[in-house]
Design a protein around this motif. Sequence first.
Motif, PDB file in Angstrom:
ATOM      1  N   GLU A  50      28.618  77.219  12.473  1.00 19.48           N
ATOM      2  CA  GLU A  50      28.718  76.050  12.468  1.00 19.48           C
ATOM      3  C   GLU A  50      27.485  75.283  13.414  1.00 19.48           C
ATOM      4  O   GLU A  50      27.535  75.898  14.577  1.00 19.48           O
ATOM      5  CB  GLU A  50      30.084  75.737  13.328  1.00 19.48           C
ATOM      6  CG  GLU A  50      31.244  75.874  12.250  1.00 19.48           C
ATOM      7  CD  GLU A  50      31.314  74.588  11.136  1.00 19.48           C
ATOM      8  OE1 GLU A  50      30.620  73.639  11.132  1.00 19.48           O
ATOM      9  OE2 GLU A  50      32.491  74.814  10.233  1.00 19.48           O
ATOM     10  N   ASN A  86      42.819  74.315  10.892  1.00 21.52           N
ATOM     11  CA  ASN A  86      41.654  73.550  11.585  1.00 21.52           C
ATOM     12  C   ASN A  86      41.617  73.932  13.295  1.00 21.52           C
ATOM     13  O   ASN A  86      42.664  73.824  13.929  1.00 21.52           O
ATOM     14  CB  ASN A  86      41.839  72.136  11.574  1.00 21.52           C
ATOM     15  CG  ASN A  86      40.855  71.250  12.259  1.00 21.52           C
ATOM     16  OD1 ASN A  86      40.199  71.601  12.905  1.00 21.52           O
ATOM     17  ND2 ASN A  86      40.552  70.081  11.990  1.00 21.52           N
ATOM     18  N   SER A  87      40.793  74.677  13.638  1.00 20.79           N
ATOM     19  CA  SER A  87      40.808  75.224  14.912  1.00 20.79           C
ATOM     20  C   SER A  87      40.748  74.317  16.039  1.00 20.79           C
ATOM     21  O   SER A  87      41.197  74.696  17.062  1.00 20.79           O
ATOM     22  CB  SER A  87      39.334  76.244  15.263  1.00 20.79           C
ATOM     23  OG  SER A  87      38.188  75.287  15.327  1.00 20.79           O
ATOM     24  N   LYS A  88      40.601  73.282  15.908  1.00 23.74           N
ATOM     25  CA  LYS A  88      40.968  72.044  16.726  1.00 23.74           C
ATOM     26  C   LYS A  88      42.353  72.044  17.149  1.00 23.74           C
ATOM     27  O   LYS A  88      42.824  71.770  18.390  1.00 23.74           O
ATOM     28  CB  LYS A  88      40.548  70.618  16.264  1.00 23.74           C
ATOM     29  CG  LYS A  88      39.266  70.363  16.405  1.00 23.74           C
ATOM     30  CD  LYS A  88      39.043  68.782  16.042  1.00 23.74           C
ATOM     31  CE  LYS A  88      37.676  68.086  16.204  1.00 23.74           C
ATOM     32  NZ  LYS A  88      37.601  66.709  15.697  1.00 23.74           N
ATOM     33  N   THR A 101      36.252  75.320  10.967  1.00 27.36           N
ATOM     34  CA  THR A 101      35.904  75.587  12.400  1.00 27.36           C
ATOM     35  C   THR A 101      35.020  74.769  13.193  1.00 27.36           C
ATOM     36  O   THR A 101      34.243  75.209  14.049  1.00 27.36           O
ATOM     37  CB  THR A 101      35.475  77.189  12.373  1.00 27.36           C
ATOM     38  OG1 THR A 101      34.335  77.221  11.419  1.00 27.36           O
ATOM     39  CG2 THR A 101      36.598  77.982  12.053  1.00 27.36           C
ATOM     40  N   GLY A 102      34.486  73.716  12.242  1.00 23.99           N
ATOM     41  CA  GLY A 102      33.494  72.954  12.787  1.00 23.99           C
ATOM     42  C   GLY A 102      33.222  71.738  11.724  1.00 23.99           C
ATOM     43  O   GLY A 102      33.906  71.704  10.842  1.00 23.99           O
ATOM     44  N   PHE A 110      36.347  71.787  18.574  1.00 23.73           N
ATOM     45  CA  PHE A 110      35.811  72.925  18.043  1.00 23.73           C
ATOM     46  C   PHE A 110      35.022  73.903  18.988  1.00 23.73           C
ATOM     47  O   PHE A 110      33.837  73.650  19.273  1.00 23.73           O
ATOM     48  CB  PHE A 110      34.621  72.379  16.865  1.00 23.73           C
ATOM     49  CG  PHE A 110      35.451  71.684  15.604  1.00 23.73           C
ATOM     50  CD1 PHE A 110      36.462  72.396  15.014  1.00 23.73           C
ATOM     51  CD2 PHE A 110      34.984  70.707  15.282  1.00 23.73           C
ATOM     52  CE1 PHE A 110      36.882  71.759  13.818  1.00 23.73           C
ATOM     53  CE2 PHE A 110      35.542  69.986  14.352  1.00 23.73           C
ATOM     54  CZ  PHE A 110      36.616  70.652  13.335  1.00 23.73           C
ATOM     55  N   HIS A 141      28.437  72.795  16.508  1.00 27.73           N
ATOM     56  CA  HIS A 141      29.282  73.292  17.571  1.00 27.73           C
ATOM     57  C   HIS A 141      29.052  74.658  18.303  1.00 27.73           C
ATOM     58  O   HIS A 141      29.310  74.950  19.230  1.00 27.73           O
ATOM     59  CB  HIS A 141      30.762  73.243  17.326  1.00 27.73           C
ATOM     60  CG  HIS A 141      31.278  71.770  16.942  1.00 27.73           C
ATOM     61  ND1 HIS A 141      31.133  71.381  15.508  1.00 27.73           N
ATOM     62  CD2 HIS A 141      31.516  70.562  17.715  1.00 27.73           C
ATOM     63  CE1 HIS A 141      31.428  70.228  15.502  1.00 27.73           C
ATOM     64  NE2 HIS A 141      31.931  69.659  16.865  1.00 27.73           N
TER      65      HIS A 141
END
Lengths: 396, 396
Positions: free
Chosen positions: B170, B133-135, B110-111, B143, B173
């Motif tokens: 995180e 991967n949250s991206k 998440t970051g 992120f 971010h």
Amino acid sequence: MSLEREEPTHFGAGPAQLPTEVLQQAAKDLLNYNNLGLGIGEISHRSKDATQIIESSKQNLKELMNIPDTHEVFFMQGGGTTGFSSLATNLAAAYVGKTGQIANAGYLVTGSWSLKSFQEAKRLHVPCEIIFNSKDFNDEGKFVDIPDESLWEDRVKGKKFSYVYLCENETVHGIEWNQLPKCIVDDPNIELVADLSSDILSRKIDVSKYGVIMAGAQKNIGLAGLTLYIIKKSILTNIEKVDDTLLHEFDIPVTPIAFDYPTVVKNNSAYNTIPIFTLHVMNLVFEHLIKKGGVEAQEKENDAKAKILYDILDAYPNFYNLPVKPNARSRMNVVFTLKKEGLDEKFLKDAAERKLTGLKGHRSVGGFRASIYNALTLASVEKLVQFIKDFAVENQ
Amino acid sequence: MSLEREEPTHFGAGPAQLPTEVLQQAAKDLLNYNNLGLGIGEISHRSKDATQIIESSKQNLKELMNIPDTHEVFFMQGGGTTGFSSLATNLAAAYVGKTGQIANAGYLVTGSWSLKSFQEAKRLHVPCEIIFNSKDFNDEGKFVDIPDESLWEDRVKGKKFSYVYLCENETVHGIEWNQLPKCIVDDPNIELVADLSSDILSRKIDVSKYGVIMAGAQKNIGLAGLTLYIIKKSILTNIEKVDDTLLHEFDIPVTPIAFDYPTVVKNNSAYNTIPIFTLHVMNLVFEHLIKKGGVEAQEKENDAKAKILYDILDAYPNFYNLPVKPNARSRMNVVFTLKKEGLDEKFLKDAAERKLTGLKGHRSVGGFRASIYNALTLASVEKLVQFIKDFAVENQ
């Protein structure tokens, strides 16, 4: 709130006494550093002020130890034990990088710290062997001396080692290398890796003879939690030549990233968050030592301290026993026992009445140990000498 | 020498501001602890006083976090980055010990910190994969949020993982897990391993849901150089079941001894030399928090701080930009940018004039970041809120 204190006379093996003026400055800086309105432990490790402390620490150490341009200085979290692990894996990688092959690391075992370091290399599956264990060279089967080079140099000559490791001063047994082994330092193919945790900055050394010097802070140079390294630049280059896949093929473990020497050096010791307060204390110790006249002046004082202490113990041979052979006696940790039984507790109690503390020997050895690192003044050691004399006279 | 200071208003992401009264006590104890005539950094890590600090720190943390008897507390040198390495190898070993097999570790990215942790596991040859991967879940490819569980739970259900890893907050971010993923915590076969370096003790959590909690000290709880761990005792037992030969057969790296969790726990966090001054500071922070009313009181204050800060930024939507989606906004690190170009330097300069410092965003993200950890008072955040308002009014 007062920051004054009477000069302590604490002979503990470490974490050890530090100069009072260093701690006073550090205490002040903990609240407000450089008039920032913020303490030294509260600022970013990438800020201008933190970077300045890293640079200044490096410069001061280079000046104090006369470090040649062939070598690099860096700092890492941890202490000696983390050093045992990181030295083994980084140096094994360097050898692969240099030669495309593997070879055993060779350990010169002269006490429990060099033994622990060997055991850690073995545990991590780094190829290694013991070149000698000094216990095998005396009838007592104990760590009491360092065998003459002529007795073991055949095990080194003509052989290949990824590196050769020694611990310059063994704090538990009070044993010190009084000179480096010629068969190691004269061999251009051998990188000497040395643990100087308990004798760094206590005497002049020739840094050019070392591949890597590692020293935990908590004896001569600061608080626990930080270790300094001095490394030959060519070793860094050799580590960088090896990629992890090649290491894996050779079955050599990858070093955890925070302890990967090239990564730490490339990031000026701030790849991860350096404990900047602890580094600041170390730098204050460096500055204190420079003001005192540097390593040369400190060495003279240390020699004098060790001399009067060993002399008084030697003066009562029927009362005090010195297990370590004279040629391997440590100038930092003076180990002794009482010949008479049943007096040990009284010795510690009577000493404490004169505010002489930290004298109990390591649990694995027993007896007594007076650690006389840089911060112990000659005057403090003179007090101990007087007590040792008085105790012998009163109790023999 | 004065230990007084004006209350700082420093919003740096860490090492971060600490309570002034904690630092004052620590400064005093650096010279003379408990009337020993010796500072807290100068005593043996195995002395009565050091042991008492270790025990007291454990007890205070257990009280503050309501840690059940199923879990153990320990402290280690290093920070988050050393944690990334040691978590990977210890937890991989634990899974082998439990099952006699290997499985991938699963990382919820998440970051940049959770990504770094994954990369380190991979680098060390620990079997692992990214669960998400949250991206990949937003159009920006950045992120900026945490995807709803329904979008990725299929990648977990019915699968075996040696452990599942997440970073609760995180810092780079400004993204925080506002609740733990049910598909992980409800699965009795999954050990949740969580990095709480930047939100530990900022809110109440249910420790029983975690396999391991790791937290570096330098945000909410102290100085850099020390990390706390809370671990399920059964995980320790599982690690101990595996000998190094078996690990080697499975091609899982042996953990360096100073970071081997069972060794550290068996030696009550003093297998190697614990940085006792740094631990003492951490314990003073714990005591300070207990006196303030514990985590419940702190959480209330933290919620209020985050609310007024996000509210004022939201109140000027044409002037300030908040990249993080509301449901993933961090209560610890408030990240924002200016919509107008060319004003960034002025923002920092004007803030500094009001003694509001540490507001520059992480170099990889840009803009601004206000870190409002436990030591930042509501009054300090109110000053920042006032500035943010004034700056918008004057410059929009």
